[in-house]
Design a protein around this motif. Sequence first.
Motif, PDB file in Angstrom:
ATOM      1  N   UNK A 113      46.282 -49.819  -7.138  1.00 57.94           N
ATOM      2  CA  UNK A 113      45.291 -48.693  -7.267  1.00 57.94           C
ATOM      3  C   UNK A 113      45.939 -47.465  -8.841  1.00 57.94           C
ATOM      4  N   UNK A 114      47.077 -47.363  -8.790  1.00 60.68           N
ATOM      5  CA  UNK A 114      47.401 -46.451  -9.751  1.00 60.68           C
ATOM      6  C   UNK A 114      47.665 -47.678 -11.016  1.00 60.68           C
ATOM      7  N   UNK A 115      47.236 -48.337 -11.805  1.00 57.40           N
ATOM      8  CA  UNK A 115      47.704 -49.378 -12.754  1.00 57.40           C
ATOM      9  C   UNK A 115      46.313 -50.206 -12.970  1.00 57.40           C
ATOM     10  N   UNK A 116      45.008 -50.072 -11.532  1.00 57.96           N
ATOM     11  CA  UNK A 116      44.311 -51.145 -12.557  1.00 57.96           C
ATOM     12  C   UNK A 116      43.554 -49.992 -13.208  1.00 57.96           C
ATOM     13  N   UNK A 117      42.685 -51.303 -14.321  1.00 58.30           N
ATOM     14  CA  UNK A 117      42.021 -51.670 -15.417  1.00 58.30           C
ATOM     15  C   UNK A 117      41.609 -52.042 -15.235  1.00 58.30           C
ATOM     16  N   UNK A 118      39.731 -51.577 -15.637  1.00 58.61           N
ATOM     17  CA  UNK A 118      38.333 -52.485 -15.139  1.00 58.61           C
ATOM     18  C   UNK A 118      38.398 -53.055 -16.564  1.00 58.61           C
ATOM     19  N   UNK A 119      38.821 -52.482 -17.347  1.00 55.41           N
ATOM     20  CA  UNK A 119      38.967 -53.574 -18.524  1.00 55.41           C
ATOM     21  C   UNK A 119      39.595 -54.327 -18.663  1.00 55.41           C
ATOM     22  N   UNK A 120      40.101 -54.628 -17.724  1.00 53.24           N
ATOM     23  CA  UNK A 120      41.418 -55.977 -17.693  1.00 53.24           C
ATOM     24  C   UNK A 120      40.846 -56.195 -16.783  1.00 53.24           C
ATOM     25  N   UNK A 121      40.355 -57.319 -16.732  1.00 56.38           N
ATOM     26  CA  UNK A 121      39.288 -58.250 -14.699  1.00 56.38           C
ATOM     27  C   UNK A 121      40.728 -58.740 -14.723  1.00 56.38           C
ATOM     28  N   UNK A 122      40.590 -59.159 -13.085  1.00 61.69           N
ATOM     29  CA  UNK A 122      41.007 -60.448 -12.935  1.00 61.69           C
ATOM     30  C   UNK A 122      42.617 -60.001 -12.499  1.00 61.69           C
ATOM     31  N   UNK A 123      42.409 -58.951 -12.142  1.00 57.69           N
ATOM     32  CA  UNK A 123      43.981 -58.143 -11.485  1.00 57.69           C
ATOM     33  C   UNK A 123      43.521 -57.862  -9.845  1.00 57.69           C
ATOM     34  N   UNK A 124      44.003 -59.014  -9.117  1.00 57.32           N
ATOM     35  CA  UNK A 124      44.060 -58.841  -7.669  1.00 57.32           C
ATOM     36  C   UNK A 124      45.389 -59.171  -6.809  1.00 57.32           C
ATOM     37  N   UNK A 125      45.450 -58.878  -5.725  1.00 58.02           N
ATOM     38  CA  UNK A 125      46.479 -58.792  -4.594  1.00 58.02           C
ATOM     39  C   UNK A 125      46.084 -60.345  -3.736  1.00 58.02           C
ATOM     40  N   UNK A 126      47.412 -60.739  -4.055  1.00 56.58           N
ATOM     41  CA  UNK A 126      47.054 -62.098  -3.144  1.00 56.58           C
ATOM     42  C   UNK A 126      47.152 -61.816  -1.473  1.00 56.58           C
ATOM     43  N   UNK A 127      46.538 -62.182  -0.769  1.00 57.00           N
ATOM     44  CA  UNK A 127      46.847 -62.017   0.762  1.00 57.00           C
ATOM     45  C   UNK A 127      46.842 -63.444   1.367  1.00 57.00           C
ATOM     46  N   UNK A 128      47.255 -63.169   2.461  1.00 60.06           N
ATOM     47  CA  UNK A 128      46.993 -64.277   3.512  1.00 60.06           C
ATOM     48  C   UNK A 128      47.285 -63.619   4.766  1.00 60.06           C
ATOM     49  N   UNK A 129      46.460 -64.873   5.627  1.00 58.50           N
ATOM     50  CA  UNK A 129      46.390 -64.770   6.960  1.00 58.50           C
ATOM     51  C   UNK A 129      44.982 -63.191   6.892  1.00 58.50           C
ATOM     52  N   UNK A 130      44.724 -62.932   8.252  1.00 60.60           N
ATOM     53  CA  UNK A 130      44.089 -61.800   9.233  1.00 60.60           C
ATOM     54  C   UNK A 130      44.272 -61.387   9.275  1.00 60.60           C
ATOM     55  N   UNK A 131      43.374 -59.573  10.696  1.00 65.07           N
ATOM     56  CA  UNK A 131      44.140 -59.129  11.034  1.00 65.07           C
ATOM     57  C   UNK A 131      43.719 -57.797  10.027  1.00 65.07           C
ATOM     58  N   UNK A 132      44.863 -56.183  10.370  1.00 71.11           N
ATOM     59  CA  UNK A 132      44.520 -55.551   9.556  1.00 71.11           C
ATOM     60  C   UNK A 132      44.699 -54.958   8.250  1.00 71.11           C
ATOM     61  N   UNK A 133      45.893 -55.402   7.716  1.00 70.13           N
ATOM     62  CA  UNK A 133      46.598 -54.763   6.753  1.00 70.13           C
ATOM     63  C   UNK A 133      45.504 -56.332   5.488  1.00 70.13           C
ATOM     64  N   UNK A 134      45.835 -57.943   5.981  1.00 71.70           N
ATOM     65  CA  UNK A 134      44.645 -58.504   5.013  1.00 71.70           C
ATOM     66  C   UNK A 134      43.755 -58.251   4.995  1.00 71.70           C
ATOM     67  N   UNK A 135      42.744 -57.653   5.618  1.00 71.05           N
ATOM     68  CA  UNK A 135      41.315 -57.431   6.029  1.00 71.05           C
ATOM     69  C   UNK A 135      41.860 -56.273   4.664  1.00 71.05           C
ATOM     70  N   UNK A 176      33.375 -53.240  -8.992  1.00 69.85           N
ATOM     71  CA  UNK A 176      33.496 -52.048  -9.869  1.00 69.85           C
ATOM     72  C   UNK A 176      33.150 -52.842 -11.425  1.00 69.85           C
ATOM     73  N   UNK A 177      34.017 -53.812 -11.222  1.00 64.76           N
ATOM     74  CA  UNK A 177      33.904 -54.629 -12.751  1.00 64.76           C
ATOM     75  C   UNK A 177      32.235 -54.817 -12.883  1.00 64.76           C
ATOM     76  N   UNK A 178      31.816 -55.405 -11.748  1.00 62.57           N
ATOM     77  CA  UNK A 178      30.781 -55.872 -12.107  1.00 62.57           C
ATOM     78  C   UNK A 178      29.194 -54.765 -12.640  1.00 62.57           C
ATOM     79  N   UNK A 179      29.232 -53.390 -11.856  1.00 62.18           N
ATOM     80  CA  UNK A 179      29.470 -52.352 -12.297  1.00 62.18           C
ATOM     81  C   UNK A 179      29.979 -51.880 -13.345  1.00 62.18           C
ATOM     82  N   UNK A 180      31.007 -52.497 -13.731  1.00 66.05           N
ATOM     83  CA  UNK A 180      31.270 -51.156 -15.186  1.00 66.05           C
ATOM     84  C   UNK A 180      30.453 -52.529 -15.757  1.00 66.05           C
ATOM     85  N   UNK A 181      30.450 -54.051 -16.068  1.00 61.89           N
ATOM     86  CA  UNK A 181      30.146 -54.854 -16.975  1.00 61.89           C
ATOM     87  C   UNK A 181      28.174 -54.368 -17.050  1.00 61.89           C
ATOM     88  N   UNK A 182      28.072 -54.547 -16.140  1.00 64.19           N
ATOM     89  CA  UNK A 182      26.269 -54.018 -16.191  1.00 64.19           C
ATOM     90  C   UNK A 182      26.678 -52.701 -16.989  1.00 64.19           C
TER      91      UNK A 182
END
Length: 320
Positions: free
Chosen positions: A70-92, A104-110
């Motif tokens: 959240x502190x480093x994300x830049x919408x002009x550099x798309x694809x910055x996603x976090x890996x996630x596995x499992x289900x429950x509170x934290x993975x969700x 946000x990236x789709x809205x920024x692009x539009x």
Amino acid sequence: MALFWRIFGLNALVLGAATALLLWAPVTVSVPVALTEAVVLIVGMVVMLVANAVLLQVGLAPLERVTRRMATVDLLRPGQRLSVAGHGGVPDLVRAFNDMLDRLENERATSSARALSAQEGERHRIAQELHDEVGQSMTAVLLELKRAADRTADPVLRTDLLHAQETTRSSLDDVRRLARRLRPGVLEDLGLISALTTLASDLSTHTGLAVHRHFASDLPRLDQPTELVLYRVAQESLTNVARHAEATEVSVRLDSAGDTVQLVICDNGRGIGLAHEGAGIRGMRERALLIGATLDLQSVPHGGLQVSLTVPLSPEGGSR
């Protein structure tokens, strides 16, 4: 598992282990407490705290990753996603964060597409007014000055009129040059290669920079939005070189390789260093996103900056 139950389970595990140790270990506490007993209790408490801290660190690690992203994300550099596995509170929570970045990236692009389209329309209108109104008015003034200079017999006045005529002619050339920068008519009429050639020639003429050009002869056919993005990125890059780089030469290269087209502008100036990206570079990134292209800036070994725009092509031509 919800975050509450995750933390509760980790603490219960540590406390359960401590209770089992007290029940089955040959450890007693007397009154008053003996020194050895106090040492055992303090060591046991320290062990429990360390174990609890380690388990909590493991359990809450995904939240720390979300916080850092959240502190480093830049919408002009798309694809910055976090890996996630499992289900429950934290993975969700991580999935929700990734979904939020998608929106946000789709809205920024539009919104960027609308803003840049409006910007191009406004540039077209201003260029048309400069050419049709200001240019014609200055041409009329230039003709009047020429007539006045031809009619007068006073040599001093004639010299002043000729000087005013040259100043007006120079200003008219500047107006026409600004109109060409705002609306690249040569791009619409003659294509991308001619437009880039004119852009490089104008830069060399007005700044004295040595501009080296290399345009591949086997470039695929590009659609109009792709050509406009390539032209605007080249224009902004060359403008930055002229204004900030303190360079003596710059190269402009346009090549195709496989299913991509790459524009590379490289200068021998002082580079970007630790400076933050300005509005011009971020504007180039926004334009690149409109056609799914990738903009990369990197320092070159001999000094200077290299700007690379890589455009992926669809089988029908144009950007993907």
